[in-house]
Design a protein around this motif. Structure first.
Motif, PDB file in Angstrom:
ATOM      1  N   ILE A 111      44.166  24.672   6.534  1.00  0.00           N
ATOM      2  CA  ILE A 111      44.230  24.582   7.995  1.00  0.00           C
ATOM      3  C   ILE A 111      45.064  25.710   8.588  1.00  0.00           C
ATOM      4  CG2 ILE A 111      45.060  23.145   9.913  1.00  0.00           C
ATOM      5  CD1 ILE A 111      44.496  20.715   8.048  1.00  0.00           C
ATOM      6  N   SER A 159      48.189  13.359  14.107  1.00  0.00           N
ATOM      7  CA  SER A 159      47.094  12.814  13.297  1.00  0.00           C
ATOM      8  C   SER A 159      47.503  12.733  11.826  1.00  0.00           C
ATOM      9  CB  SER A 159      45.827  13.655  13.465  1.00  0.00           C
ATOM     10  OG  SER A 159      46.018  14.969  12.996  1.00  0.00           O
ATOM     11  N   SER A 169      53.574  21.171   8.875  1.00  0.00           N
ATOM     12  CA  SER A 169      53.210  21.418  10.273  1.00  0.00           C
ATOM     13  C   SER A 169      54.462  21.612  11.125  1.00  0.00           C
ATOM     14  CB  SER A 169      52.390  20.248  10.832  1.00  0.00           C
ATOM     15  OG  SER A 169      51.162  20.127  10.170  1.00  0.00           O
ATOM     16  N   PHE A 192      38.367  16.049  17.306  1.00  0.00           N
ATOM     17  CA  PHE A 192      39.287  17.150  17.594  1.00  0.00           C
ATOM     18  C   PHE A 192      38.794  17.964  18.798  1.00  0.00           C
ATOM     19  CE2 PHE A 192      41.248  16.884  13.239  1.00  0.00           C
ATOM     20  CZ  PHE A 192      42.551  16.776  13.678  1.00  0.00           C
ATOM     21  N   LEU A 237      47.568  17.760  15.854  1.00  0.00           N
ATOM     22  CA  LEU A 237      47.382  17.834  14.400  1.00  0.00           C
ATOM     23  C   LEU A 237      48.525  17.129  13.686  1.00  0.00           C
ATOM     24  CD1 LEU A 237      45.461  19.125  12.267  1.00  0.00           C
ATOM     25  CD2 LEU A 237      47.055  21.055  12.201  1.00  0.00           C
ATOM     26  N   THR A 251      48.469  21.912  17.993  1.00  0.00           N
ATOM     27  CA  THR A 251      49.471  21.747  16.934  1.00  0.00           C
ATOM     28  C   THR A 251      50.122  20.368  16.996  1.00  0.00           C
ATOM     29  OG1 THR A 251      51.112  22.825  18.370  1.00  0.00           O
ATOM     30  CG2 THR A 251      49.954  24.215  16.768  1.00  0.00           C
TER      31      THR A 251
END
Length: 299
Positions: A237, A199, A43, A182, A196, A193
C-alpha cells in the motif's frame, strides 16, 4: 519506477506468504489479526495521518469504515484459501480483475458515461474471469476392478475444484467491494490516510474479537509471522501511494503497471517456483485479463 516495482514485489510477496503459511504450520487467522495491528502502527509512523481530526468523521464514513472492518479480514481469509486451493497465478489475476466492479458501479450507480472502449474492456474482463474460474478436468475413470477405490479421490477432486471456483469468485467480489467502499469514502471527502488507519484498526479489533470468541489457542509462530505479513501488506500500500505521488500527472501508468505487473510476476512465480499447473483456458484468461486492464484505464 522503483516505487512501482517495490509495490508489485510486496503484493506478490503477500501471495507467496499465504502459499507457504499452511506448510509452515502458521494459523493464518492469527497472522491476519496481527497483520492489521502491524499495518496500523506502520501507517502512524510513515503516513502520519492527522490524529487531531481522526475520529471526526461523518456518519456515512463510519458506516463504510465498519463495513471495511468486516470485509478486510474476511477477504484476506478468502484470499488465503484461494492461494492454497487455486494457486498464486489464478488468485492474483482474480484479485486484479476485481477492478471491473468499481468501474461498473461508476456507470450503474454514479451514472458515468460508458464508452465503447470500456464496454469492450469489461466484456473482455468477464471472459477472462470465466476462463480463470474453469475447473480442472476430473481424473480419468479407473478400471472397473478399482472403481470403488477410485471413487473417493475423484469425489475429493471434484469437491476441491468446486471450492476453488468459489474462493476465486470470493476474491474477485470481495476486493471489488473493498475498492468501491474506498472510492465512496473519497467521494464523501474522507482523508485517505486517516481512513486507511481507521480501517486497519477496526479490522484488527474485529478479527481479534472473533478469535477470542472462538477461544483460539494462541500460537507464537503464527503471531510473529503476522508482523511479517503486516509489513508486506503495508509495503504494498505504501509504495503504491508513493508511486501515485511520483507520477501525479499519470495515474493510468500506476494503475496499469501495478495490475499488469502483479499478474505477470505472479504467473512467473506460481508456474516457475511452485509448479502450479494451468490449463490452456486458464492461460487464455490471464492473457484476456492483461488486455482488459489496458482497455479499462483511460488514456
Amino acid at each position: 519506477m522503483h516505487t512501482l516495482i517495490l509495490s508489485i514485489s510486496f503484493s506478490v510477496a503477500v501471495s507467496i506468504f499465504l502459499k507457504l503459511a499452511r506448510g509452515g504450520g502458521i494459523r493464518i487467522d492469527q497472522a491476519i489479526a496481527v497483520n492489521y495491528a502491524t499495518a496500523a502502527a506502520l501507517s502512524l509512523w510513515l503516513l502520519r495521518p492527522p490524529l487531531d481530526t481522526l475520529f471526526e468523521q461523518p456518519p456515512a464514513v463510519w458506516l463504510i469504515l465498519c463495513l471495511l472492518g468486516v470485509l478486510l479480514p474476511s477477504v484476506f481469509l478468502v484470499m488465503a484459501a484461494a492461494v492454497r486451493r487455486a494457486g498464486i497465478v489464478r488468485s492474483d489475476t482474480a484479485q486484479r480483475l476485481s477492478l471491473i466492479l468499481p468501474i461498473l458501479a461508476a456507470f450503474l450507480v454514479f451514472h458515468e458515461v460508458l464508452s465503447g472502449r470500456k464496454a469492450f474492456g469489461i466484456a473482455l474482463a468477464l471472459c477472462a474471469l470465466a476462463c480463470l474460474l474453469a475447473r480442472p478436468r476430473a481424473a480419468a475413470a479407473a478400471p472397473s476392478g478399482n472403481a470403488a477405490a477410485a471413487t473417493a479421490p475423484e469425489d475429493e477432486t471434484r469437491g476441491s475444484a468446486s471450492r476453488g471456483w468459489l474462493v476465486l469468485l470470493g476474491v474477485w467480489a470481495g476486493y471489488g467491494c473493498i475498492d468501491i467502499l474506498f472510492k465512496q469514502m473519497a467521494r464523501i471527502g474522507a482523508g485517505f490516510t486517516g481512513s486507511l488507519l481507521l480501517s486497519f484498526i477496526l479490522a484488527g479489533l474485529l478479527m481479534g474479537l472473533w478469535l477470542l470468541v472462538r477461544r483460539t489457542r494462541w500460537d507464537a509462530r503464527s503471531l510473529t509471522s503476522g508482523v511479517l505479513l503486516g509489513g508486506l501488506n503495508f509495503g504494498n500500500i505504501y509504495f503504491y501511494i508513493r508511486a501515485h505521488q511520483t507520477f501525479p500527472d499519470n495515474p493510468t501508468l500506476v494503475f496499469a503497471a501495478m495490475n499488469i505487473g502483479v499478474i505477470s510476476i505472479g504467473t512467473l512465480v506460481g508456474a516457475g517456483v511452485f509448479r502450479e499447473r494451468l490449463s490452456a483456458l486458464n492461460m487464455l484468461g490471464i492473457g484476456l485479463a492483461l488486455g482488459a486492464i489496458v482497455l479499462l484505464f483511460p488514456r
